[in-house]
Design a protein around this motif. Structure first.
Motif, PDB file in Angstrom:
ATOM      1  N   TRP A   1       0.822  -1.208   0.000  1.00  0.00           N
ATOM      2  CA  TRP A   1       0.000   0.000   0.000  1.00  0.00           C
ATOM      3  C   TRP A   1       0.859   1.263   0.000  1.00  0.00           C
ATOM      4  O   TRP A   1       0.504   2.264  -0.646  1.00  0.00           O
ATOM      5  N   LEU A   2       1.978   1.219   0.709  1.00  0.00           N
ATOM      6  CA  LEU A   2       2.906   2.357   0.650  1.00  0.00           C
ATOM      7  C   LEU A   2       3.487   2.500  -0.760  1.00  0.00           C
ATOM      8  O   LEU A   2       3.660   3.621  -1.261  1.00  0.00           O
ATOM      9  N   GLY A   3       3.798   1.361  -1.388  1.00  0.00           N
ATOM     10  CA  GLY A   3       4.288   1.397  -2.761  1.00  0.00           C
ATOM     11  C   GLY A   3       3.271   1.996  -3.707  1.00  0.00           C
ATOM     12  O   GLY A   3       3.619   2.753  -4.628  1.00  0.00           O
ATOM     13  N   LEU A   4       1.982   1.666  -3.487  1.00  0.00           N
ATOM     14  CA  LEU A   4       0.925   2.249  -4.319  1.00  0.00           C
ATOM     15  C   LEU A   4       0.904   3.770  -4.172  1.00  0.00           C
ATOM     16  O   LEU A   4       0.809   4.502  -5.169  1.00  0.00           O
ATOM     17  N   LEU A   5       1.005   4.258  -2.948  1.00  0.00           N
ATOM     18  CA  LEU A   5       1.014   5.708  -2.735  1.00  0.00           C
ATOM     19  C   LEU A   5       2.193   6.365  -3.442  1.00  0.00           C
ATOM     20  O   LEU A   5       2.053   7.447  -4.028  1.00  0.00           O
ATOM     21  N   VAL A   6       3.336   5.708  -3.391  1.00  0.00           N
ATOM     22  CA  VAL A   6       4.517   6.263  -4.064  1.00  0.00           C
ATOM     23  C   VAL A   6       4.301   6.316  -5.571  1.00  0.00           C
ATOM     24  O   VAL A   6       4.644   7.306  -6.232  1.00  0.00           O
ATOM     25  N   ILE A   7       3.733   5.258  -6.142  1.00  0.00           N
ATOM     26  CA  ILE A   7       3.492   5.196  -7.584  1.00  0.00           C
ATOM     27  C   ILE A   7       2.498   6.261  -8.026  1.00  0.00           C
ATOM     28  O   ILE A   7       2.619   6.846  -9.114  1.00  0.00           O
ATOM     29  N   LEU A   8       1.509   6.535  -7.177  1.00  0.00           N
ATOM     30  CA  LEU A   8       0.461   7.480  -7.570  1.00  0.00           C
ATOM     31  C   LEU A   8       0.993   8.896  -7.753  1.00  0.00           C
ATOM     32  O   LEU A   8       0.374   9.698  -8.464  1.00  0.00           O
ATOM     33  N   GLY A   9       2.133   9.227  -7.144  1.00  0.00           N
ATOM     34  CA  GLY A   9       2.696  10.565  -7.304  1.00  0.00           C
ATOM     35  C   GLY A   9       3.016  10.894  -8.753  1.00  0.00           C
ATOM     36  O   GLY A   9       2.482  11.863  -9.320  1.00  0.00           O
ATOM     37  N   PRO A  10       3.881  10.105  -9.424  1.00  0.00           N
ATOM     38  CA  PRO A  10       4.153  10.377 -10.840  1.00  0.00           C
ATOM     39  C   PRO A  10       2.918  10.263 -11.727  1.00  0.00           C
ATOM     40  O   PRO A  10       2.778  11.020 -12.694  1.00  0.00           O
ATOM     41  N   VAL A  11       2.015   9.331 -11.413  1.00  0.00           N
ATOM     42  CA  VAL A  11       0.788   9.183 -12.208  1.00  0.00           C
ATOM     43  C   VAL A  11      -0.029  10.465 -12.157  1.00  0.00           C
ATOM     44  O   VAL A  11      -0.530  10.958 -13.181  1.00  0.00           O
ATOM     45  N   LEU A  12      -0.174  11.032 -10.960  1.00  0.00           N
ATOM     46  CA  LEU A  12      -0.921  12.277 -10.812  1.00  0.00           C
ATOM     47  C   LEU A  12      -0.257  13.413 -11.582  1.00  0.00           C
ATOM     48  O   LEU A  12      -0.939  14.211 -12.248  1.00  0.00           O
ATOM     49  N   LEU A  13       1.072  13.473 -11.537  1.00  0.00           N
ATOM     50  CA  LEU A  13       1.784  14.534 -12.250  1.00  0.00           C
ATOM     51  C   LEU A  13       1.599  14.422 -13.759  1.00  0.00           C
ATOM     52  O   LEU A  13       1.370  15.424 -14.446  1.00  0.00           O
ATOM     53  N   VAL A  14       1.693  13.198 -14.285  1.00  0.00           N
ATOM     54  CA  VAL A  14       1.562  13.010 -15.729  1.00  0.00           C
ATOM     55  C   VAL A  14       0.192  13.459 -16.207  1.00  0.00           C
ATOM     56  O   VAL A  14       0.062  14.130 -17.244  1.00  0.00           O
ATOM     57  N   SER A  15      -0.862  13.103 -15.470  1.00  0.00           N
ATOM     58  CA  SER A  15      -2.199  13.499 -15.896  1.00  0.00           C
ATOM     59  C   SER A  15      -2.443  14.990 -15.684  1.00  0.00           C
ATOM     60  O   SER A  15      -3.042  15.666 -16.521  1.00  0.00           O
ATOM     61  N   MET A  16      -1.964  15.533 -14.558  1.00  0.00           N
ATOM     62  CA  MET A  16      -2.145  16.967 -14.302  1.00  0.00           C
ATOM     63  C   MET A  16      -1.470  17.820 -15.358  1.00  0.00           C
ATOM     64  O   MET A  16      -2.011  18.859 -15.781  1.00  0.00           O
ATOM     65  N   ASP A  17      -0.279  17.413 -15.797  1.00  0.00           N
ATOM     66  CA  ASP A  17       0.450  18.238 -16.754  1.00  0.00           C
ATOM     67  C   ASP A  17      -0.167  18.198 -18.141  1.00  0.00           C
ATOM     68  O   ASP A  17       0.234  18.964 -19.020  1.00  0.00           O
ATOM     69  N   GLY A  18      -1.141  17.308 -18.355  1.00  0.00           N
ATOM     70  CA  GLY A  18      -1.891  17.344 -19.593  1.00  0.00           C
ATOM     71  C   GLY A  18      -2.915  18.468 -19.629  1.00  0.00           C
ATOM     72  O   GLY A  18      -3.401  18.839 -20.692  1.00  0.00           O
ATOM     73  N   SER A  19      -3.244  19.034 -18.444  1.00  0.00           N
ATOM     74  CA  SER A  19      -4.299  20.051 -18.403  1.00  0.00           C
ATOM     75  C   SER A  19      -3.944  21.289 -17.587  1.00  0.00           C
ATOM     76  O   SER A  19      -4.694  22.254 -17.590  1.00  0.00           O
ATOM     77  N   ILE A  20      -2.822  21.288 -16.893  1.00  0.00           N
ATOM     78  CA  ILE A  20      -2.533  22.362 -15.948  1.00  0.00           C
ATOM     79  C   ILE A  20      -2.320  23.713 -16.637  1.00  0.00           C
ATOM     80  O   ILE A  20      -2.469  24.767 -16.013  1.00  0.00           O
ATOM     81  N   LEU A  21      -1.995  23.700 -17.928  1.00  0.00           N
ATOM     82  CA  LEU A  21      -1.766  24.961 -18.643  1.00  0.00           C
ATOM     83  C   LEU A  21      -3.051  25.609 -19.156  1.00  0.00           C
ATOM     84  O   LEU A  21      -2.998  26.719 -19.691  1.00  0.00           O
ATOM     85  N   PHE A  22      -4.200  24.943 -19.018  1.00  0.00           N
ATOM     86  CA  PHE A  22      -5.421  25.481 -19.604  1.00  0.00           C
ATOM     87  C   PHE A  22      -5.754  26.873 -19.055  1.00  0.00           C
ATOM     88  O   PHE A  22      -6.201  27.743 -19.798  1.00  0.00           O
ATOM     89  N   LEU A  23      -5.568  27.072 -17.753  1.00  0.00           N
ATOM     90  CA  LEU A  23      -5.799  28.395 -17.183  1.00  0.00           C
ATOM     91  C   LEU A  23      -4.533  29.241 -17.167  1.00  0.00           C
ATOM     92  O   LEU A  23      -4.603  30.454 -17.012  1.00  0.00           O
ATOM     93  N   ALA A  24      -3.383  28.591 -17.318  1.00  0.00           N
ATOM     94  CA  ALA A  24      -2.118  29.325 -17.243  1.00  0.00           C
ATOM     95  C   ALA A  24      -1.695  29.936 -18.579  1.00  0.00           C
ATOM     96  O   ALA A  24      -0.796  30.772 -18.610  1.00  0.00           O
TER      97      ALA A  24
ATOM     98  N   SER B   1      -2.942  32.105 -20.553  1.00  0.00           N
ATOM     99  CA  SER B   1      -3.034  33.569 -20.673  1.00  0.00           C
ATOM    100  C   SER B   1      -1.796  34.235 -20.095  1.00  0.00           C
ATOM    101  O   SER B   1      -1.235  35.174 -20.680  1.00  0.00           O
ATOM    102  N   ARG B   2      -1.320  33.727 -18.946  1.00  0.00           N
ATOM    103  CA  ARG B   2      -0.108  34.278 -18.336  1.00  0.00           C
ATOM    104  C   ARG B   2       1.124  33.945 -19.179  1.00  0.00           C
ATOM    105  O   ARG B   2       2.034  34.764 -19.331  1.00  0.00           O
ATOM    106  N   VAL B   3       1.177  32.734 -19.707  1.00  0.00           N
ATOM    107  CA  VAL B   3       2.297  32.343 -20.569  1.00  0.00           C
ATOM    108  C   VAL B   3       2.339  33.238 -21.797  1.00  0.00           C
ATOM    109  O   VAL B   3       3.412  33.703 -22.222  1.00  0.00           O
TER     110      VAL B   3
END
Length: 513
Positions: A15-38, A40-42
């Protein structure tokens, strides 16, 4: 029996290993959309051209999608954990480079590096996760958490970006990756073990190159033509890309270990599932990006308020993703897929009443209604695709289904975003290629500003209408094509067992092709 169950029960390390794995998974998916509001600033900081702005947004998704299956094979051969560590390190380097990029060109390069690294993370993370959970029931639960995390990342990316931009400069949306990456690189060697396939498949390097080059050349031609008008060079580049993609498809039929098994598309259930993986992500990425510009540049909302307005849709999407597997057991996958497309269509068409003087309520309603469909899409596509084929082809089916998500995310901005750019170019004041570029012009006449905003909103309406009609058509197609009970059909002995299915969700079993 009890001792066997106890032996297979995951301990704290799993279960600790799962939590560790979820970190990069969350980053990969977030970076597909994190610029949508950003964006305008870019745009204000780096002043990219219209086609450069689109490349900044979607080069990441193209890199992930075009290399996802190839890195699944490479990880099988050389080790999943090793590839996961290398990919995470590269993702961190790309994130730092993007945060401090001094020009649009360097930001595009950094985003491309992040995309290549992201393609190494998804299949490797799932394969390592499958090694942690040897019991099929517990593994299914872990896979569910994995999928929900990936969906949540897409949903909360714009919200997280907006909150950061309220206090920090635009590069902060990339720097938040670094603490998560550092923690992963420290804990992964302690909690995770190496995983290799017993029969790794051959990676056809020429197929990898031609598929990636074909996609990029085709989209470049479309982007440039939409932003600048038709000319001989972009048209020839686009045609070259189409030729490469056709040659790639033909080559796959002669390979023992193809990157994509096109024969799987003979199955109607599989075909509908893959299209469902592609089209909703295309619609979501394009409308989320354009709506972010609409809220900030047309309605002049602060970035934090724009981020908070996206929160209801993100919550609906995430909750739907979590509860859908339980609901599907009662209503069946056919009904779920039909509801998916009709709810997305209704949400998209709810954007049509928006105007330059107001439309916040319509925007929030749109994201909430469509969020139901997007959540269903994330939850059922891979499982439906894998369940439609024999067990020995589960790896190929899962890889294609998940690749369709990544390609859909990139194609939405590339194709639908280019269509919006074309509408703006044709109906706008023709003073600059983008809305933000127009509004930044010195001594801009109020009438020209109104004309530019009106042209942008018209482009948003065109995109929403086109995507809404496509989803309505696909909902009708699913209603007519799919059997009365998709689950019943796929449980008749050809359905992949839980082990194969969980490894196939993100292409972790390509050696079985």
């Amino acid at each position: 029996m009890s001792r066997h169950h106890a032996h297979n029960s995951p301990g704290p390390r799993a279960w600790l290993g799962l939590l560790v794995i979820l970190g990069p998974v969350l980053l990969v998916s977030m970076d597909g959309s994190i610029l949508f509001l950003a964006m305008s600033r870019v745009s204000q900081a780096l002043t990219p051209t219209a086609d450069q702005a689109l490349w900044i947004l979607d080069i990441y998704g193209f890199a992930v999608g075009s290399l996802l299956i190839a890195f699944g094979n490479i990880g099988d051969r050389y080790g999943r954990l090793k590839l996961l560590m290398i990919g995470t390190t590269a993702f961190g380097i790309g994130s730092a480079g993007a945060a401090f990029a001094p020009s649009p060109e360097l930001l595009i390069v950094a985003r491309a590096l992040m995309g290549v690294a992201g393609a190494t993370l998804l299949p490797s993370a799932l394969a390592v996760l499958s090694e942690l959970f040897t019991d099929p029931r517990r593994r299914a639960q872990a896979i569910g958490v994995f999928a929900a995390t990936f969906a949540a990342g897409f949903a909360i990316g714009p919200v997280a970006g907006g909150i950061l931009l309220e206090r920090f400069w635009w590069g902060s949306v990339f720097l938040i990756n670094l603490p998560v990456i550092a923690l992963f690189l420290f804990l992964a060697p302690i909690l995770l073990r190496e995983v290799r396939a017993t029969r790794p498949g051959h990676v056809d390097a020429l197929s990898v190159v031609t598929s990636a080059a074909g996609l990029l050349l085709m989209i470049y031609g479309l982007k440039y033509s939409a932003a600048e008008g038709l000319s001989i060079v972009p048209v020839l580049v686009g045609i070259t890309g189409l030729v490469l993609l056709a040659w790639f498809a033909r080559r796959q039929r002669s390979l023992q270990h193809p990157l994509i098994e096109f024969s799987l598309f003979r199955d109607r259930v599989f075909t509908v599932a893959v299209i469902t993986g592609l089209l909703p992500l295309a619609a979501w990425s394009a409308t989320a990006y354009l709506a972010g510009v609409y809220l900030q540049s047309v309605l002049d909302l602060p970035v934090l308020r724009a981020a908070l307005l996206a929160l209801p849709g993100a919550v609906v999407l995430t909750v739907t993703c979590v509860v859908t597997p339980f609901v599907v057991d009662r209503i069946g996958k056919r009904t779920a897929l039909v509801i998916c497309h009709f709810s997305i269509a209704a949400g998209l068409l709810s954007l049509l009443p928006t105007a330059i003087t107001g439309g916040i309520g319509w925007y929030v309603a749109s994201t909430a209604i469509a969020g139901v469909g997007y959540g269903i899409c994330f939850s059922v596509v891979a499982d439906t695709a894998v369940g439609a084929v024999p067990a020995e082809r589960a790896g190929s089916a899962g890889a294609i289904a998940e690749t369709s998500n990544e390609i859909g995310n990139a194609l939405g901005i590339a194709l639908l975003g280019s269509l919006a750019a074309l509408v703006f170019r044709l109906q706008g004041p023709d003073l600059a290629p983008t809305l933000d570029g127009t509004l930044k012009l010195p001594d801009l006449a109020p009438a020209a500003a109104v004309e530019a905003k009106t042209a942008f909103v018209t482009g948003l309406h065109v995109i929403a209408a086109v995507a809404g009609v496509l989803h309505t058509a696909l909902g009708i197609l699913a209603l007519r094509w799919l059997p009365g009970s998709v689950t019943a059909q796929t449980d008749s002995g050809t359905r992949a067992d839980p082990v194969h299915r969980s490894q196939g969700v993100r292409g972790a079993d390509q050696g079985d092709t």
